[in-house]
Design a protein around this motif. Structure first.
Motif, PDB file in Angstrom:
ATOM      1  N   LYS A  72       0.802  -1.034   0.030  1.00 40.56           N
ATOM      2  CA  LYS A  72       0.032   0.027  -0.160  1.00 40.56           C
ATOM      3  C   LYS A  72       0.689   1.353   0.125  1.00 40.56           C
ATOM      4  O   LYS A  72       0.717   2.252  -0.873  1.00 40.56           O
ATOM      5  CB  LYS A  72      -0.876  -0.011   1.228  1.00 40.56           C
ATOM      6  CG  LYS A  72      -2.298   0.492   0.933  1.00 40.56           C
ATOM      7  CD  LYS A  72      -3.163   0.317   2.297  1.00 40.56           C
ATOM      8  CE  LYS A  72      -3.343   1.646   2.817  1.00 40.56           C
ATOM      9  NZ  LYS A  72      -4.373   1.425   4.079  1.00 40.56           N
ATOM     10  N   ILE A  73       1.767   1.179   0.908  1.00 38.34           N
ATOM     11  CA  ILE A  73       2.857   2.442   0.909  1.00 38.34           C
ATOM     12  C   ILE A  73       3.636   2.635  -0.397  1.00 38.34           C
ATOM     13  O   ILE A  73       3.728   3.718  -0.927  1.00 38.34           O
ATOM     14  CB  ILE A  73       3.746   2.177   2.072  1.00 38.34           C
ATOM     15  CG1 ILE A  73       2.944   2.221   3.480  1.00 38.34           C
ATOM     16  CG2 ILE A  73       5.033   3.333   1.996  1.00 38.34           C
ATOM     17  CD1 ILE A  73       3.775   2.183   4.729  1.00 38.34           C
ATOM     18  N   LEU A  74       3.984   1.550  -0.825  1.00 30.50           N
ATOM     19  CA  LEU A  74       4.635   1.691  -2.185  1.00 30.50           C
ATOM     20  C   LEU A  74       3.908   2.327  -3.222  1.00 30.50           C
ATOM     21  O   LEU A  74       4.270   3.141  -4.119  1.00 30.50           O
ATOM     22  CB  LEU A  74       5.210   0.293  -2.592  1.00 30.50           C
ATOM     23  CG  LEU A  74       6.324  -0.494  -1.926  1.00 30.50           C
ATOM     24  CD1 LEU A  74       6.525  -1.755  -2.400  1.00 30.50           C
ATOM     25  CD2 LEU A  74       7.625   0.345  -1.951  1.00 30.50           C
ATOM     26  N   PHE A  75       2.685   1.837  -3.537  1.00 29.32           N
ATOM     27  CA  PHE A  75       1.713   2.293  -4.310  1.00 29.32           C
ATOM     28  C   PHE A  75       1.494   3.726  -3.995  1.00 29.32           C
ATOM     29  O   PHE A  75       1.214   4.803  -4.940  1.00 29.32           O
ATOM     30  CB  PHE A  75       0.213   1.396  -3.989  1.00 29.32           C
ATOM     31  CG  PHE A  75      -0.749   2.053  -5.093  1.00 29.32           C
ATOM     32  CD1 PHE A  75      -1.862   2.668  -4.860  1.00 29.32           C
ATOM     33  CD2 PHE A  75      -0.509   1.258  -6.370  1.00 29.32           C
ATOM     34  CE1 PHE A  75      -2.764   2.785  -5.867  1.00 29.32           C
ATOM     35  CE2 PHE A  75      -1.590   1.545  -7.467  1.00 29.32           C
ATOM     36  CZ  PHE A  75      -2.565   2.474  -7.110  1.00 29.32           C
ATOM     37  N   GLY A  76       1.348   4.161  -2.701  1.00 26.49           N
ATOM     38  CA  GLY A  76       1.009   5.533  -2.477  1.00 26.49           C
ATOM     39  C   GLY A  76       2.200   6.662  -2.911  1.00 26.49           C
ATOM     40  O   GLY A  76       1.977   7.563  -3.421  1.00 26.49           O
ATOM     41  N   ILE A  77       3.541   5.926  -2.552  1.00 26.58           N
ATOM     42  CA  ILE A  77       4.666   6.488  -3.285  1.00 26.58           C
ATOM     43  C   ILE A  77       4.524   6.610  -4.802  1.00 26.58           C
ATOM     44  O   ILE A  77       4.649   7.793  -5.238  1.00 26.58           O
ATOM     45  CB  ILE A  77       5.968   5.946  -2.990  1.00 26.58           C
ATOM     46  CG1 ILE A  77       6.104   5.975  -1.317  1.00 26.58           C
ATOM     47  CG2 ILE A  77       7.235   6.430  -3.492  1.00 26.58           C
ATOM     48  CD1 ILE A  77       7.226   5.221  -0.756  1.00 26.58           C
ATOM     49  N   PHE A  78       4.192   5.560  -5.493  1.00 24.82           N
ATOM     50  CA  PHE A  78       4.090   5.634  -6.809  1.00 24.82           C
ATOM     51  C   PHE A  78       3.027   6.805  -7.421  1.00 24.82           C
ATOM     52  O   PHE A  78       3.367   7.429  -8.385  1.00 24.82           O
ATOM     53  CB  PHE A  78       3.490   4.384  -7.317  1.00 24.82           C
ATOM     54  CG  PHE A  78       3.135   4.177  -8.821  1.00 24.82           C
ATOM     55  CD1 PHE A  78       1.910   3.736  -9.078  1.00 24.82           C
ATOM     56  CD2 PHE A  78       3.955   4.487  -9.744  1.00 24.82           C
ATOM     57  CE1 PHE A  78       1.578   3.482 -10.233  1.00 24.82           C
ATOM     58  CE2 PHE A  78       3.561   4.398 -11.125  1.00 24.82           C
ATOM     59  CZ  PHE A  78       2.548   3.798 -11.625  1.00 24.82           C
ATOM     60  N   LEU A  79       1.971   6.847  -6.741  1.00 22.65           N
ATOM     61  CA  LEU A  79       0.875   7.866  -7.033  1.00 22.65           C
ATOM     62  C   LEU A  79       1.668   9.292  -6.803  1.00 22.65           C
ATOM     63  O   LEU A  79       1.355  10.109  -7.633  1.00 22.65           O
ATOM     64  CB  LEU A  79      -0.444   7.876  -6.243  1.00 22.65           C
ATOM     65  CG  LEU A  79      -1.112   6.407  -6.361  1.00 22.65           C
ATOM     66  CD1 LEU A  79      -2.509   6.714  -5.543  1.00 22.65           C
ATOM     67  CD2 LEU A  79      -1.561   6.375  -7.780  1.00 22.65           C
ATOM     68  N   ILE A  80       2.242   9.458  -5.661  1.00 17.54           N
ATOM     69  CA  ILE A  80       2.975  10.796  -5.595  1.00 17.54           C
ATOM     70  C   ILE A  80       3.863  11.149  -6.552  1.00 17.54           C
ATOM     71  O   ILE A  80       3.918  12.392  -7.013  1.00 17.54           O
ATOM     72  CB  ILE A  80       3.603  10.837  -4.047  1.00 17.54           C
ATOM     73  CG1 ILE A  80       2.574  10.679  -3.084  1.00 17.54           C
ATOM     74  CG2 ILE A  80       4.286  12.088  -3.971  1.00 17.54           C
ATOM     75  CD1 ILE A  80       3.103  10.623  -1.722  1.00 17.54           C
ATOM     76  N   LEU A  81       4.570  10.190  -7.000  1.00 18.64           N
ATOM     77  CA  LEU A  81       5.681  10.528  -8.201  1.00 18.64           C
ATOM     78  C   LEU A  81       5.104  10.584  -9.281  1.00 18.64           C
ATOM     79  O   LEU A  81       5.412  11.712 -10.194  1.00 18.64           O
ATOM     80  CB  LEU A  81       6.522   9.072  -8.204  1.00 18.64           C
ATOM     81  CG  LEU A  81       7.579   8.779  -7.158  1.00 18.64           C
ATOM     82  CD1 LEU A  81       8.277   7.309  -7.474  1.00 18.64           C
ATOM     83  CD2 LEU A  81       8.470   9.954  -7.086  1.00 18.64           C
ATOM     84  N   ILE A  82       3.788   9.898  -9.527  1.00 18.69           N
ATOM     85  CA  ILE A  82       3.091  10.316 -10.809  1.00 18.69           C
ATOM     86  C   ILE A  82       2.371  11.790 -10.798  1.00 18.69           C
ATOM     87  O   ILE A  82       2.592  12.508 -11.668  1.00 18.69           O
ATOM     88  CB  ILE A  82       1.842   9.501 -11.157  1.00 18.69           C
ATOM     89  CG1 ILE A  82       2.300   7.989 -11.055  1.00 18.69           C
ATOM     90  CG2 ILE A  82       0.902   9.756 -12.063  1.00 18.69           C
ATOM     91  CD1 ILE A  82       2.195   7.567 -12.434  1.00 18.69           C
ATOM     92  N   GLY A  83       1.939  12.215  -9.500  1.00 19.15           N
ATOM     93  CA  GLY A  83       1.681  13.608  -9.364  1.00 19.15           C
ATOM     94  C   GLY A  83       2.718  14.480  -9.578  1.00 19.15           C
ATOM     95  O   GLY A  83       2.347  15.552 -10.372  1.00 19.15           O
ATOM     96  N   ILE A  84       3.941  14.144  -9.227  1.00 15.44           N
ATOM     97  CA  ILE A  84       5.037  15.239  -9.163  1.00 15.44           C
ATOM     98  C   ILE A  84       5.016  15.193 -10.823  1.00 15.44           C
ATOM     99  O   ILE A  84       5.503  16.341 -11.122  1.00 15.44           O
ATOM    100  CB  ILE A  84       6.169  14.734  -8.453  1.00 15.44           C
ATOM    101  CG1 ILE A  84       5.948  14.732  -7.100  1.00 15.44           C
ATOM    102  CG2 ILE A  84       7.540  15.629  -8.955  1.00 15.44           C
ATOM    103  CD1 ILE A  84       7.189  14.227  -6.258  1.00 15.44           C
ATOM    104  N   TRP A  85       5.413  14.281 -11.283  1.00 17.70           N
ATOM    105  CA  TRP A  85       5.612  14.156 -12.878  1.00 17.70           C
ATOM    106  C   TRP A  85       4.675  15.049 -13.811  1.00 17.70           C
ATOM    107  O   TRP A  85       5.034  15.817 -14.529  1.00 17.70           O
ATOM    108  CB  TRP A  85       5.725  12.725 -13.249  1.00 17.70           C
ATOM    109  CG  TRP A  85       5.996  12.503 -14.807  1.00 17.70           C
ATOM    110  CD1 TRP A  85       6.629  13.121 -15.583  1.00 17.70           C
ATOM    111  CD2 TRP A  85       5.160  11.668 -15.643  1.00 17.70           C
ATOM    112  NE1 TRP A  85       6.574  12.800 -16.812  1.00 17.70           N
ATOM    113  CE2 TRP A  85       5.554  11.872 -17.100  1.00 17.70           C
ATOM    114  CE3 TRP A  85       3.934  10.807 -15.172  1.00 17.70           C
ATOM    115  CZ2 TRP A  85       5.037  11.198 -17.937  1.00 17.70           C
ATOM    116  CZ3 TRP A  85       3.524  10.060 -16.291  1.00 17.70           C
ATOM    117  CH2 TRP A  85       4.022  10.068 -17.607  1.00 17.70           C
TER     118      TRP A  85
END
Lengths: 124, 123
Positions: free
Chosen positions: B97-110
């Motif tokens: 879940k946490i990894l997924f959350g980090i992934f979403l944030i990275l997408i957001g930043i990008w």
């Protein structure tokens, strides 16, 4: 000769991208499409429609085996699967229609806010 | 149960607009329906495949799919996708879940960076 080496470069980049997108698809069961569309567009210098359509094709290729593995490992409730699928199908139809009507910037901003909001919430 | 259709519907709209529907379906299933991260991911994959079948009929009819290029990308991806799908079983749900959350944030930043760049180009 130019054309041959260009195509080889494309094939290399496509494969490399595929490897990375596959990681996302396997590990997260989603999100690959979001990376695939812009990557495909850039590598192939393709237009939006082709990039989106081919991405669906690419993601379908990757998602079928991963879906099978997930079901084998975790099992699923058929009723739940059907209900979610029906919802997604109907929503997808509406979304495709709405796409034309909304301002691009609005869509982008909503998406960015969602990504941050949801992403941060997942951390806790 | 009815809520599953609603959640699917909402994320389907976003997906239909090219906003990565799965990335919203998974969190919604986890928060509102209490699904485990792996189950949510499974349902996302499944519903996507179902939708893709229909969508592809249309796309192929319109001759929009670049099959050759798609195969190069897709087959390479199948290899890593299979490997990582098998690996998911060994990851604890909370960590995933946490990894997924980090992934979403990275997408957001990008996405944010891309958006800002686009605005600068306009000016």
């Amino acid at each position: 000769m130019e054309k041959i080496s260009n195509r080889k470069k494309q094939i290399f980049l496509l494969s490399l991208s595929g490897i990375f997108i596959g990681v996302l698809n396997g590990l997260f069961g989603g999100g690959g499409g979001m990376i695939c569309v812009p990557l495909f567009k850039k590598i192939m210098k393709a237009d939006d429609k082709t990039s989106h359509a081919t991405t669906v094709f690419i993601m379908a290729l990757m998602s079928i085996p991963s879906m099978i593995i997930y079901i084998t490992n975790f099992g699923t409730d058929v009723l739940q699967a059907v209900l979610v699928s029906v919802g997604v199908l109907l929503g997808g139809l509406l979304g495709a229609k709405l796409l034309n009507k909304l301002n691009n910037n609005v869509i982008n901003i909503i998406f960015i806010i969602l990504m941050f909001g949801v992403g941060i919430k997942m951390l806790f | 149960m009815f809520w599953l259709v609603v959640i699917g519907f909402v994320s389907g709209i976003l997906g239909g607009m090219g906003m990565g529907g799965g990335t919203l379906l998974i969190p919604m299933l986890v928060w509102f329906m209490g699904f485990a991260q792996q189950q949510a991911q499974l349902l996302n994959l499944l519903s996507f495949v179902v939708m893709a079948v229909f969508a592809l009929v249309v796309h192929f009819k319109n001759k929009l799919v670049d099959v050759k290029s798609g195969l190069f990308c897709g087959i390479a991806g199948v290899v890593t996708s299979v490997i990582f799908s098998l690996f998911v079983k060994k990851i604890e749900g909370g960590i995933l879940k946490i990894l997924f959350g980090i992934f979403l944030i990275l997408i957001g930043i990008w996405q944010l960076i891309t958006f800002i760049r686009k605005q600068k180009i306009k000016k």
